[in-house]
Design a protein around this motif. Structure first.
Motif, PDB file in Angstrom:
ATOM      1  N   THR A  92       0.856  -1.274   0.179  1.00 21.54           N
ATOM      2  CA  THR A  92       0.024  -0.028   0.021  1.00 21.54           C
ATOM      3  C   THR A  92       0.969   1.346   0.170  1.00 21.54           C
ATOM      4  O   THR A  92       0.500   2.392  -0.558  1.00 21.54           O
ATOM      5  CB  THR A  92      -0.863  -0.127   1.266  1.00 21.54           C
ATOM      6  N   THR A 103       1.883   1.707  -3.544  1.00 25.57           N
ATOM      7  CA  THR A 103       0.677   2.441  -4.155  1.00 25.57           C
ATOM      8  C   THR A 103       0.436   3.930  -3.947  1.00 25.57           C
ATOM      9  O   THR A 103       0.203   4.590  -4.875  1.00 25.57           O
ATOM     10  CB  THR A 103      -0.740   1.376  -3.818  1.00 25.57           C
ATOM     11  N   ASP A 107      -7.843   8.416  -6.730  1.00 23.85           N
ATOM     12  CA  ASP A 107      -6.931   7.404  -6.454  1.00 23.85           C
ATOM     13  C   ASP A 107      -6.155   7.672  -5.387  1.00 23.85           C
ATOM     14  O   ASP A 107      -5.824   6.742  -4.530  1.00 23.85           O
ATOM     15  CB  ASP A 107      -6.160   7.149  -7.846  1.00 23.85           C
ATOM     16  N   ALA A 140      -5.885   5.489  -1.820  1.00 18.71           N
ATOM     17  CA  ALA A 140      -4.222   5.058  -1.348  1.00 18.71           C
ATOM     18  C   ALA A 140      -3.949   5.413  -0.219  1.00 18.71           C
ATOM     19  O   ALA A 140      -3.322   4.495   0.706  1.00 18.71           O
ATOM     20  CB  ALA A 140      -3.193   5.549  -2.441  1.00 18.71           C
TER      21      ALA A 140
END
Length: 467
Positions: A123, A126, A178, A182
């Protein structure tokens, strides 16, 4: 008359005073000596001191002991040491089972922390990529806003060209969405990682404490074992050697018309082949074993996989529980601190038959057979279903001697009439009248259905009367 009344009044007053004093003494529970009795008619202001009461110095003792403490026979040094050894063995076994549980929990916590760390790093990567995409989108939008012509109706005139446009494109909004997702996932993954780290630290602390306590008690237990070994008699050592050396053992012993399955017999033979190998906690062979590790390796050699820990081995085979009085070789026997709770199981062995089992007892000992009392077994399960015992050849042999026995009396039957004829001849010789022996052989020939007995007795009695 007045003197009589005055005397009666005096006596009544004395009686009243005496009864009052007696009531006070009874209520107070104090006995006044006879010498301390006040004169009749005197005024009593206080109860005389009777002294201190005797203090109880314990329970009354009888010739055969105390009332609440039963008489106990003195223990020998070996019996007292054996009691300490048994208690220490049980405590060490329970502590070892607890150590196994905590070690398993610590291992699980380490794995959970590694998985949480991996998820958090994913994560974080990301989120880093989302931030870079958002920054690139912001730069591109700013550059596009600067190059765009001024808006119509702008009151700032030429200065409006220096102010970037505030409207965002759909691509920019998607990048920002996004980025928010995230960030949220990264915070959640970090929270899980923090919890996993805390759980791993707690399990490590708990395991370390039990491991330290186990080693301390193990040292004390080994010392007890050494002292007890010094006091053991030669007979005990001989008995232990006899238990370890089973000789030509056969795992095909039957019970209630059943015998152990082929795989169970193979597991028994494998376990016996490991005799003499040292106990070591957490090992599954091939050179050292603990109790459940020996069971795991034995059935693994027979092509069957068991759970690792003793209580899990019971739980995995609980649907095939077996009575303690119907045990067969290969059955697993379990020992627990609470016979009503399988979760307190701390030891497991493999039954051999004839009141014996093979197990890996404890640290400092080796894999060996040992006697086991059925009353000490708390749980028992059968890993592989038993099969019917083969028919014994003994019933087929029993009818074969019966015809031989029937033929053997047949020659005796042939001799019996000869013997019967001989006594018939004897009385014929003793008795002078010949008709009686003549009548006696006449009914005998049809019974024997042979003409031979008739001529043999007739010539012998005939010369007797002639003489």
């Amino acid at each position: 008359m007045s003197k009589r009344r005055s005397g009666q009044a005096r006596r009544q007053s004395q009686i009243a005073v005496g009864s009052a004093v007696l009531s006070a003494l009874i209520a107070g529970g104090i006995a006044v000596p006879a010498a301390a009795d006040p004169p009749v008619g005197s005024k009593i202001t206080a109860i005389p001191d009777a002294g201190l009461r005797p203090q109880a110095d314990g329970l009354p003792t009888l010739p055969f002991g105390s009332l609440s403490q039963p008489r106990t026979l003195p223990q020998t040094a070996q019996a007292a040491l054996q009691a300490q050894y048994t208690a220490a063995e049980l405590e060490l076994s329970v502590l070892g089972a607890r150590r196994s549980e905590l070690y398993q929990a610590y291992t699980n916590a380490v794995v959970a922390k590694a998985m949480a760390d991996y998820a958090w790093r994913a994560t974080a990567d990301t989120l880093r990529a989302a931030k870079e995409a958002a920054e690139a989108a912001a730069v591109a939008e700013y550059q596009a806003a600067v190059k765009a012509p001024p808006r119509l109706g702008d009151s700032l005139g030429e200065l409006g060209q220096l102010i970037p446009r505030t409207e965002s494109t759909p691509e920019t909004e998607a990048v920002l969405a996004d980025l928010g997702t995230a960030q949220h996932e990264e915070r959640q993954a970090y929270t899980v990682l923090t919890s996993a780290i805390s759980a791993e630290q707690q399990s490590s602390t708990a395991y370390s404490a039990v491991e330290k306590e186990f080693k301390r008690k193990e040292i004390a237990f080994l010392e007890l074992k050494r002292r007890l070994a010094e006091l053991q008699s030669e007979a005990d050592r001989v008995r232990e050697r006899q238990e370890q050396n089973l000789g030509n053992y056969s795992p095909g012993k039957s019970n209630a018309g059943l015998v152990a399955a082929a795989k169970a017999q193979k597991a028994v033979l494998f376990a016996l082949s490991q005799r003499g190998k040292p106990y070591r906690w957490g090992d599954e062979g091939p050179n050292t074993y603990d109790c459940s590790g020996l069971m795991l390796a034995s059935y693994k050699a027979a092509g069957i996989t068991l759970n690792r820990v003793a209580k899990d081995q019971y739980y995995g085979t609980r649907n095939k529980s077996v009575s303690k009085y119907a045990l067969l070789p290969g059955d697993l026997v379990f020992f627990a601190t609470d016979p009503s709770d399988w979760r307190t199981i701390h030891h497991v062995g493999m039954y051999l038959g004839d009141g014996k089992m093979v197990h890996a007892p404890r640290t400092g000992d080796v894999v060996r057979p040992a006697s086991v009392s059925l009353s000490s077994i708390d749980f028992a399960t059968r890993v592989v279903d038993a099969v019917a015992a083969p028919n014994q050849p003994s019933p087929t042999k029993s009818p074969t001697p019966s015809p031989t026995k029937t033929t053997s009396p047949s020659p005796t039957a042939t001799t019996s009439p000869s013997s019967s004829s001989s006594p018939s001849a004897a009385p014929a010789s003793s008795s002078p009248p010949p008709p009686k022996p003549a009548e006696s052989p006449s009914p005998e020939p049809p019974a024997a259905e042979s003409p031979k007995p008739t001529p043999t007795p007739t010539p012998t009695p005939a010369p007797a009367p002639a003489a």
